[in-house]
Design an enzyme around this catalytic site. Sequence first.
Site, short mmCIF file in Angstrom:
data_model
loop_
_atom_site.label_atom_id
_atom_site.label_comp_id
_atom_site.label_asym_id
_atom_site.label_seq_id
_atom_site.Cartn_x
_atom_site.Cartn_y
_atom_site.Cartn_z
N GLU A 191 -36.88 37.15 -35.85
CA GLU A 191 -35.82 36.16 -36.01
C GLU A 191 -36.44 34.78 -36.19
O GLU A 191 -37.09 34.29 -35.28
CB GLU A 191 -34.91 36.12 -34.77
CG GLU A 191 -34.05 37.34 -34.58
CD GLU A 191 -32.85 37.37 -35.50
OE1 GLU A 191 -32.64 36.38 -36.23
OE2 GLU A 191 -32.14 38.40 -35.48
N GLU B 41 -20.81 37.24 -30.60
CA GLU B 41 -20.92 38.65 -30.98
C GLU B 41 -21.82 39.38 -29.99
O GLU B 41 -22.93 38.93 -29.73
CB GLU B 41 -21.51 38.73 -32.39
CG GLU B 41 -21.80 40.15 -32.82
CD GLU B 41 -22.82 40.21 -33.96
OE1 GLU B 41 -22.78 39.37 -34.86
OE2 GLU B 41 -23.67 41.13 -33.90
N SER C 136 -22.03 45.19 -33.04
CA SER C 136 -21.46 45.46 -34.35
C SER C 136 -21.65 46.92 -34.67
O SER C 136 -22.47 47.61 -34.07
CB SER C 136 -22.03 44.54 -35.42
OG SER C 136 -23.38 44.77 -35.57
N ARG D 223 -29.24 32.74 -28.37
CA ARG D 223 -28.78 34.14 -28.39
C ARG D 223 -29.64 35.06 -29.23
O ARG D 223 -29.30 36.23 -29.42
CB ARG D 223 -27.33 34.20 -28.83
CG ARG D 223 -27.14 33.63 -30.21
CD ARG D 223 -25.69 33.40 -30.47
NE ARG D 223 -25.44 33.32 -31.89
CZ ARG D 223 -24.38 33.86 -32.47
NH1 ARG D 223 -23.51 34.53 -31.77
NH2 ARG D 223 -24.20 33.73 -33.75
N HIS D 224 -30.72 34.53 -29.77
CA HIS D 224 -31.64 35.36 -30.54
C HIS D 224 -33.01 35.40 -29.89
O HIS D 224 -33.55 34.37 -29.52
CB HIS D 224 -31.83 34.80 -31.96
CG HIS D 224 -30.65 34.98 -32.84
ND1 HIS D 224 -29.73 33.99 -33.06
CD2 HIS D 224 -30.23 36.05 -33.55
CE1 HIS D 224 -28.79 34.44 -33.87
NE2 HIS D 224 -29.06 35.69 -34.19
N ARG E 275 -36.85 42.12 -33.88
CA ARG E 275 -36.40 41.32 -35.04
C ARG E 275 -37.27 40.08 -35.15
O ARG E 275 -37.37 39.31 -34.19
CB ARG E 275 -34.95 40.85 -34.86
CG ARG E 275 -33.95 41.95 -34.52
CD ARG E 275 -33.35 42.57 -35.75
NE ARG E 275 -32.55 43.73 -35.39
CZ ARG E 275 -31.23 43.80 -35.50
NH1 ARG E 275 -30.56 42.77 -35.99
NH2 ARG E 275 -30.58 44.89 -35.16
N ARG F 240 -27.13 40.28 -24.54
CA ARG F 240 -25.97 39.43 -24.88
C ARG F 240 -24.78 39.78 -24.01
O ARG F 240 -24.01 38.91 -23.61
CB ARG F 240 -25.60 39.59 -26.35
CG ARG F 240 -26.59 38.90 -27.25
CD ARG F 240 -25.93 38.51 -28.53
NE ARG F 240 -26.91 38.04 -29.49
CZ ARG F 240 -26.67 37.93 -30.77
NH1 ARG F 240 -25.49 38.26 -31.26
NH2 ARG F 240 -27.60 37.47 -31.59
P1 AMO Z 1 -26.77 44.14 -35.47
O1 AMO Z 1 -27.91 43.70 -36.32
O2 AMO Z 1 -25.51 43.35 -35.55
O3 AMO Z 1 -26.35 45.63 -35.85
O4 AMO Z 1 -27.24 44.22 -33.97
C1 AMO Z 1 -26.42 44.81 -32.98
C2 AMO Z 1 -26.34 43.91 -31.77
O5 AMO Z 1 -27.65 43.67 -31.27
C3 AMO Z 1 -27.71 42.38 -30.73
N1 AMO Z 1 -28.77 41.62 -31.43
C4 AMO Z 1 -29.61 40.75 -30.82
N2 AMO Z 1 -29.74 40.37 -29.55
C5 AMO Z 1 -30.69 39.47 -29.25
N3 AMO Z 1 -31.54 38.94 -30.16
C6 AMO Z 1 -31.46 39.29 -31.46
N4 AMO Z 1 -32.31 38.78 -32.34
C7 AMO Z 1 -30.45 40.24 -31.85
N5 AMO Z 1 -30.09 40.82 -33.02
C8 AMO Z 1 -29.08 41.64 -32.74
C9 AMO Z 1 -26.36 41.74 -30.92
C10 AMO Z 1 -25.78 42.54 -32.04
O6 AMO Z 1 -24.37 42.55 -32.00
N6 AMO Z 1 -27.52 48.94 -36.67
C11 AMO Z 1 -26.50 47.96 -36.36
C12 AMO Z 1 -25.53 48.45 -35.34
C13 AMO Z 1 -24.67 49.61 -35.83
O7 AMO Z 1 -24.04 49.48 -36.88
O8 AMO Z 1 -24.66 50.65 -35.15
C14 AMO Z 1 -27.19 46.68 -35.88
O9 AMO Z 1 -28.35 46.67 -35.49
O10 AMO Z 1 -25.62 41.93 -29.73
#
Ligand code: AMO
Length: 438
Positions: A218, A361, A364, A224-225, A216, A412
């Site tokens: 980000e 979180e 999801s 947490r990202h 990502r 996480r």
């Molecule tokens: P989402 O975008 O909420 O959902 O991502 C799912 C989980 O991935 C983790 N996460 C991250 N951890 C660290 N750094 C980040 N930048 C980051 N982005 C996300 C979180 C988050 O809850 N496809 C959907 C899931 C689904 O519906 O099956 C998805 O990617 O813990």
Amino acid sequence: MSDVTLRDSKSLSPADAEKDVTVQGWVQDVRNLGGISFLVLRDRFGTVQITAPKKKIAPEVMGVLTSVSRESVVKIKGAAKAAPQAKGGVEVIPSSIEVLSPAATPLPMGVIDKVNVEADTRFDHRFMDLRKPENRAVFEIKSITLNLIDQFLVSEGFTEVFTPKIVASGAEGGATLFKLGYFGQEAYLAQSPQLYKQMLMSTGLDRVFEIGPAFRAEPSDTVRHVSEFISFDGEMAFIDSMKDVLDLIERCTQYVIGGVADRAKPQLELLGKEVAVPGAPYPIIEYKDAVEMVAGEGMHIKLGDDLGTEGEKLLGDIMKAKGNEMYWIVEYPEEAKPFYIMEKDGTPYSYSFDLDYKGQEISSGGQREHRYDRLVARMHKKGLNPEAFKFYLDAFEYGMPPHGGWGIGVERLVQKMLDLPNIRETILFPRDRVRLVP
Ligand code: AMO
């Protein structure tokens, strides 16, 4: 020398007394006290004391032992001796020392010094930072966590799959896509296995999981990202409702957290942490109630808004006061959720969920829109061009069962399980907006 037994710090014991042993590792410290010198040798498991009384040791051995630099890698042969005052009740009186790899001085950072080192210095010299046993322990716990996840899902009839990480279209919104050149075409690093795990639901594989990197771009600099993390994804076909997915994840997280508490005792002890299995069943909070709960605590928020970090934290506090560390937030506004999530007809909401752990979180997911026409309509609604997703939509045109799934951010989960302040602590070589090396 006869009967030289290779020993590490864990297996060396008073039972080895009077045996010739070989030990190897890093020189953690050398103390020269007049007639006697002590070298603390560190290996993967702990330390061994090498005791060198000047009178009993050959001068050339003594010379190396007293001058070798900290963190050099050495191999030492000698006689094990019971020593109640030494760690493990045993020490080694050296007969030879071989420097396998000398460490340059000064060190970029200390390993045993108690001084606080800046996070950047630590991550710049991560190889050295990880020589601290408590920092390594996090990765042993992460490995145990992944092993437990694997065990649980296989026992539930899931098949482990691997989907491409070089992809032609994103599933989680354009803003966080990393673009790359691909033999003259535009490609992206996968943000999640979303489209592929769903396509597999049309094949008869029925229950799949994947543990792999997700990328990502980000822009936010938070604890947490990161821009590369390990995503634990699952997808299940022929579900009756989203509840089937919640049940599965809940049993999985309970198994994993319980397993860590049980199997990672030495690592947890090193970290000075205890892991408590969350109370179950996890309470299910509807999004609209969650908004009301945090608004009741004074947060400025209205229906339709994202809870955000502040709302999540606040809800975490409310739930903690009720004795709940883990809880679901379900039925988010469909507008806030990606195209692949199923709408809850007749309402502005959707069959979606987040799993929050101690105010953050960690997962999801939801029930997916498996009806082709509705899916295409949702893409239009989100301003997406179905043509760009043809390879995905094809799988929905020729028989797709109802299905649902989840994505859990492994780091996480580990971060929250261990109450670590920053997700980067759980990543060997973190990637974020400013960090590309090491
Ligand atoms: P989402 O975008 O909420 O959902 O991502 C799912 C989980 O991935 C983790 N996460 C991250 N951890 C660290 N750094 C980040 N930048 C980051 N982005 C996300 C979180 C988050 O809850 N496809 C959907 C899931 C689904 O519906 O099956 C998805 O990617 O813990």
